[in-house]
Enzyme design. Structure first.
Site, PDB file in Angstrom:
ATOM      1  N   ASN A   1     -10.234 -50.087 -44.940  1.00 28.72           N
ATOM      2  CA  ASN A   1     -10.381 -50.256 -46.388  1.00 28.72           C
ATOM      3  C   ASN A   1     -11.744 -49.754 -46.883  1.00 28.72           C
ATOM      4  OD1 ASN A   1      -9.582 -51.062 -48.908  1.00 28.72           O
ATOM      5  ND2 ASN A   1      -9.655 -53.260 -48.501  1.00 28.72           N
TER       6      ASN A   1
ATOM      7  N   HIS B   1      -0.470 -65.456 -49.715  1.00 29.81           N
ATOM      8  CA  HIS B   1      -1.565 -65.853 -50.601  1.00 29.81           C
ATOM      9  C   HIS B   1      -1.039 -66.456 -51.899  1.00 29.81           C
ATOM     10  CE1 HIS B   1      -4.412 -62.504 -48.894  1.00 29.81           C
ATOM     11  NE2 HIS B   1      -3.842 -63.212 -47.943  1.00 29.81           N
TER      12      HIS B   1
ATOM     13  N   ARG C   1      -2.135 -69.568 -48.326  1.00 29.99           N
ATOM     14  CA  ARG C   1      -3.589 -69.536 -48.486  1.00 29.99           C
ATOM     15  C   ARG C   1      -3.917 -69.685 -49.961  1.00 29.99           C
ATOM     16  NH1 ARG C   1      -7.695 -64.410 -47.916  1.00 29.99           N
ATOM     17  NH2 ARG C   1      -7.184 -64.264 -50.129  1.00 29.99           N
TER      18      ARG C   1
ATOM     19  N   TYR D   1     -14.352 -63.063 -55.877  1.00 29.60           N
ATOM     20  CA  TYR D   1     -13.763 -62.028 -55.041  1.00 29.60           C
ATOM     21  C   TYR D   1     -12.241 -62.168 -54.924  1.00 29.60           C
ATOM     22  CZ  TYR D   1     -12.380 -59.326 -51.080  1.00 29.60           C
ATOM     23  OH  TYR D   1     -11.718 -58.439 -50.282  1.00 29.60           O
TER      24      TYR D   1
ATOM     25  N   ASP E   1      -9.879 -69.242 -47.439  1.00 24.29           N
ATOM     26  CA  ASP E   1     -10.782 -68.207 -46.918  1.00 24.29           C
ATOM     27  C   ASP E   1     -12.122 -68.315 -47.641  1.00 24.29           C
ATOM     28  OD1 ASP E   1     -11.952 -65.868 -45.977  1.00 24.29           O
ATOM     29  OD2 ASP E   1     -10.123 -64.671 -46.193  1.00 24.29           O
TER      30      ASP E   1
ATOM     31  N   HIS F   1     -14.653 -66.236 -46.971  1.00 23.24           N
ATOM     32  CA  HIS F   1     -15.172 -64.862 -47.048  1.00 23.24           C
ATOM     33  C   HIS F   1     -16.630 -64.718 -46.600  1.00 23.24           C
ATOM     34  CE1 HIS F   1     -11.536 -63.187 -48.590  1.00 23.24           C
ATOM     35  NE2 HIS F   1     -11.513 -63.976 -49.642  1.00 23.24           N
TER      36      HIS F   1
ATOM     37  N   GLU G   1     -11.209 -70.247 -43.140  1.00 24.94           N
ATOM     38  CA  GLU G   1     -11.446 -68.912 -42.573  1.00 24.94           C
ATOM     39  C   GLU G   1     -12.820 -68.367 -42.925  1.00 24.94           C
ATOM     40  OE1 GLU G   1      -8.205 -66.343 -43.532  1.00 24.94           O
ATOM     41  OE2 GLU G   1      -9.442 -64.548 -43.430  1.00 24.94           O
TER      42      GLU G   1
ATOM     43  N   GLU H   1     -11.452 -61.072 -38.518  1.00 25.27           N
ATOM     44  CA  GLU H   1     -10.852 -59.885 -39.137  1.00 25.27           C
ATOM     45  C   GLU H   1     -11.784 -58.681 -39.164  1.00 25.27           C
ATOM     46  OE1 GLU H   1      -9.924 -61.754 -42.994  1.00 25.27           O
ATOM     47  OE2 GLU H   1     -11.306 -60.356 -43.916  1.00 25.27           O
TER      48      GLU H   1
ATOM     49  N   ARG I   1      -8.697 -63.639 -35.422  1.00 24.35           N
ATOM     50  CA  ARG I   1      -8.001 -62.928 -36.500  1.00 24.35           C
ATOM     51  C   ARG I   1      -8.015 -61.410 -36.365  1.00 24.35           C
ATOM     52  NH1 ARG I   1      -5.639 -63.756 -40.658  1.00 24.35           N
ATOM     53  NH2 ARG I   1      -7.148 -63.110 -42.223  1.00 24.35           N
TER      54      ARG I   1
ATOM     55  N   HIS J   1      -5.087 -60.493 -39.006  1.00 25.08           N
ATOM     56  CA  HIS J   1      -5.330 -60.102 -40.386  1.00 25.08           C
ATOM     57  C   HIS J   1      -4.129 -59.288 -40.897  1.00 25.08           C
ATOM     58  CE1 HIS J   1      -8.495 -57.880 -43.070  1.00 25.08           C
ATOM     59  NE2 HIS J   1      -8.064 -58.967 -43.666  1.00 25.08           N
TER      60      HIS J   1
ATOM     61  N   ASP K   1      -4.183 -53.970 -47.038  1.00 23.87           N
ATOM     62  CA  ASP K   1      -4.863 -52.802 -46.464  1.00 23.87           C
ATOM     63  C   ASP K   1      -4.520 -52.577 -44.989  1.00 23.87           C
ATOM     64  OD1 ASP K   1      -6.778 -55.157 -47.143  1.00 23.87           O
ATOM     65  OD2 ASP K   1      -7.796 -54.286 -45.426  1.00 23.87           O
TER      66      ASP K   1
ATOM     67  N   GLU L   1      -0.556 -63.246 -41.092  1.00 15.93           N
ATOM     68  CA  GLU L   1      -0.808 -63.149 -42.540  1.00 15.93           C
ATOM     69  C   GLU L   1       0.100 -62.067 -43.134  1.00 15.93           C
ATOM     70  OE1 GLU L   1      -4.747 -61.794 -43.518  1.00 15.93           O
ATOM     71  OE2 GLU L   1      -4.545 -62.345 -45.635  1.00 15.93           O
TER      72      GLU L   1
ATOM     73  N   TRP M   1     -20.613 -60.287 -48.266  1.00 22.12           N
ATOM     74  CA  TRP M   1     -19.447 -59.725 -48.904  1.00 22.12           C
ATOM     75  C   TRP M   1     -18.443 -60.810 -49.264  1.00 22.12           C
ATOM     76  CZ3 TRP M   1     -14.535 -60.227 -47.319  1.00 22.12           C
ATOM     77  CH2 TRP M   1     -13.614 -59.358 -47.896  1.00 22.12           C
TER      78      TRP M   1
HETATM   79  C1  GCO Z   1      -7.848 -61.650 -45.681  1.00 22.89           C
HETATM   80  C2  GCO Z   1      -9.035 -60.781 -45.991  1.00 22.89           C
HETATM   81  C3  GCO Z   1      -8.814 -60.002 -47.209  1.00 22.89           C
HETATM   82  C4  GCO Z   1      -9.868 -58.908 -47.387  1.00 22.89           C
HETATM   83  C5  GCO Z   1      -9.473 -57.492 -47.223  1.00 22.89           C
HETATM   84  C6  GCO Z   1     -10.675 -56.559 -47.141  1.00 22.89           C
HETATM   85  O1  GCO Z   1      -8.053 -62.712 -45.150  1.00 22.89           O
HETATM   86  O2  GCO Z   1      -6.746 -61.193 -45.955  1.00 22.89           O
HETATM   87  O3  GCO Z   1     -10.213 -61.517 -46.056  1.00 22.89           O
HETATM   88  O4  GCO Z   1      -8.912 -61.004 -48.164  1.00 22.89           O
HETATM   89  O5  GCO Z   1     -10.202 -58.940 -48.707  1.00 22.89           O
HETATM   90  O6  GCO Z   1      -8.704 -57.354 -46.102  1.00 22.89           O
HETATM   91  O7  GCO Z   1     -10.321 -55.309 -46.665  1.00 22.89           O
HETATM   92 MG    MG Z   2      -9.994 -63.132 -44.685  1.00 19.63          MG
END
Ligand code: GCO
Ligand code: MG
Length: 405
Positions: free
Chosen positions: A39, A124, A149, A161, A213, A215, A239, A265, A286, A315, A319, A342, A405
């Site tokens: 991504n 999600h 989630r 985000y 999550d 992040h 997460e 991930e 993940r 993950h 993407d 997921e 991020w």
């Molecule tokens: C998830 C990830 C996504 C990311 C994305 C970034 O748990 O699915 O954190 O939320 O935003 O995959 O490329």
């Molecule tokens: Mg994630």
């Protein structure tokens, strides 16, 4: 086997979002596909494949999957890292696809066969306000999902985000080459998140798996506090609590909470996660097929994890293309310590560009029984969706400092 690889081509398409696909063709006319999507850095992997790996692949025996993996990993001198590992992952999955098609077997059969009837999945539910989030969760449950989630907005922040104020969709990469900056305030998030997740639990009752999550944005102390505050919610997992390059800090988090943790991930090899696994600092690992060197390497990560009762949960956002998503479901069906996959879903044209044998029903996934991975690429349709630059946003704290991020 006298068959040889005669071509290794890269196809970039953007049916709603960007995907990089490796197409391997053998002298016998068998075609295998592998996903190489990273991504926001798609073209770097495309070049790595076209310029550096394709010349090595042409003329090789496609049946020698492990030897090819070792050649590409050890032979480059430079190891690990997301660009390298996504490129190797694409080759690996394409060769498993070729092998399955050559032998007339779905890949999960070649991995030892099914250890379960179907693979549990989570999706999600995201909304800015709690009532809308509860509606989004209800909509997911109505689709049969048993694990969801939940992410919400944060009072006082203009953006969060992955969330859109008005749309219930979650697609964080913004099209266009400009950089999108968001503002982030961890204190505001920590004040709000436990109440949001408590409201979701109260709404759905005890039988639904809930996930959340963070992040990568918390300090170890904040992560410990959040995990503790969320214990009554009984999360399936929390997460990416911290930016987990510094894995020792997770010991502190573990000392303070029994909320299960999931991380991995952004990690690309077993060497990046072995400490997380062997120290039992996480409950779920993940790593994705695409970013962790393909089926062959993910299986090694999961084999190590099995020894430590850590479970796999790859993950699977939009993407991760339908090719590596399918590959992941094969691994899920055939791997004992695979917990959950997921499934964020895809923009509509993606299903037509990548016709697939994997399917979703009633909260579970199945890879299908087509030979190989079971995901094809409609190249004519793919050509109608040219690459468009798209990037994830970055985040700054309220004083303007760039944050995780
Ligand atoms: C998830 C990830 C996504 C990311 C994305 C970034 O748990 O699915 O954190 O939320 O935003 O995959 O490329
Ligand atoms: Mg994630």
């Amino acid at each position: 086997m006298s068959d040889r690889i005669v071509a290794a081509d890269v196809v970039i398409t953007s049916p709603g979002r960007n995907y990089v696909t490796l197409k391997v063709t053998t002298a016998d006319g068998v075609v295998g596909y592998g996903d190489a999507t990273l991504n926001g850095r798609e073209l770097a992997v495309a070049s790595y494949l076209r310029d550096h790996l394709a010349p090595l692949l042409v003329g090789r025996d496609p049946a020698r999957i492990e030897d090819t993996w070792q050649l590409l990993y050890r032979g480059a001198y430079w190891r690990r890292g997301p660009v390298t590992m996504a490129a190797i992952g694409a080759v690996d999955v394409a060769l498993w696809d070729v092998k399955g098609k050559t032998l007339g077997q779905p890949v999960y059969q070649l991995l030892g066969g099914a250890v379960r009837a179907r693979v549990l999945t989570y999706t999600h539910a995201s909304a800015w306000e709690v009532p809308a989030l509860l509606d989004a969760v209800d909509a997911r449950l109505a689709q049969g999902f048993r694990a969801v989630r939940a992410q919400s907005g944060v009072p006082g922040l203009a953006t969060v985000y992955g969330l859109h104020r008005d749309v219930a969709s979650y697609e964080p990469a913004a099209r266009g080459s400009g950089l999108v900056e968001e503002r982030w305030d961890t204190s505001a998030y920590l004040r709000h998140a436990p109440d949001v997740l408590a409201a979701v639990r109260e709404h759905v009752g005890p039988g639904v798996h809930l996930l959340h999550d963070a992040h990568h944005r918390l300090t170890p102390q904040q992560a410990a506090r959040l995990g503790k505050a969320l214990e009554p919610v009984d999360l399936f997992w929390l997460e990416d609590v911290t930016p987990a390059e510094n894995q020792d800090v997770l010991r502190l988090v573990r000392q303070h909470t029994t909320t299960p943790l999931a991380i991995g991930e952004v990690f690309t090899t077993v060497f990046d996660v072995h400490h997380l696994i062997t120290e039992q600092l996480v409950d779920f690992v993940r790593c994705a097929v695409v970013h962790a060197g393909g089926i062959s390497h993910l299986r090694k990560i999961l084999a190590l994890a099995e020894v430590y009762q850590v479970r796999g949960a790859p993950h699977g956002p939009s993407d991760v293309s339908p090719v590596s998503f399918g590959a992941s479901v094969h691994v899920g069906l055939a791997t004992h310590n695979f917990a959950i996959q997921e499934y964020m879903g895809y923009p509509e044209p993606v299903h037509d560009v990548f016709p697939h044998s994997w399917s979703y029903a009633d909260g579970y996934l199945h890879p299908g029984d087509a030979p190989g991975i079971g995901v094809e690429l409609d190249e004519k349709l793919a050509a109608k969706f040219p690459y468009e630059p798209a990037y994830l946003p970055v985040a700054r704290t309220l004083d303007g400092t760039l944050t995780d991020w």
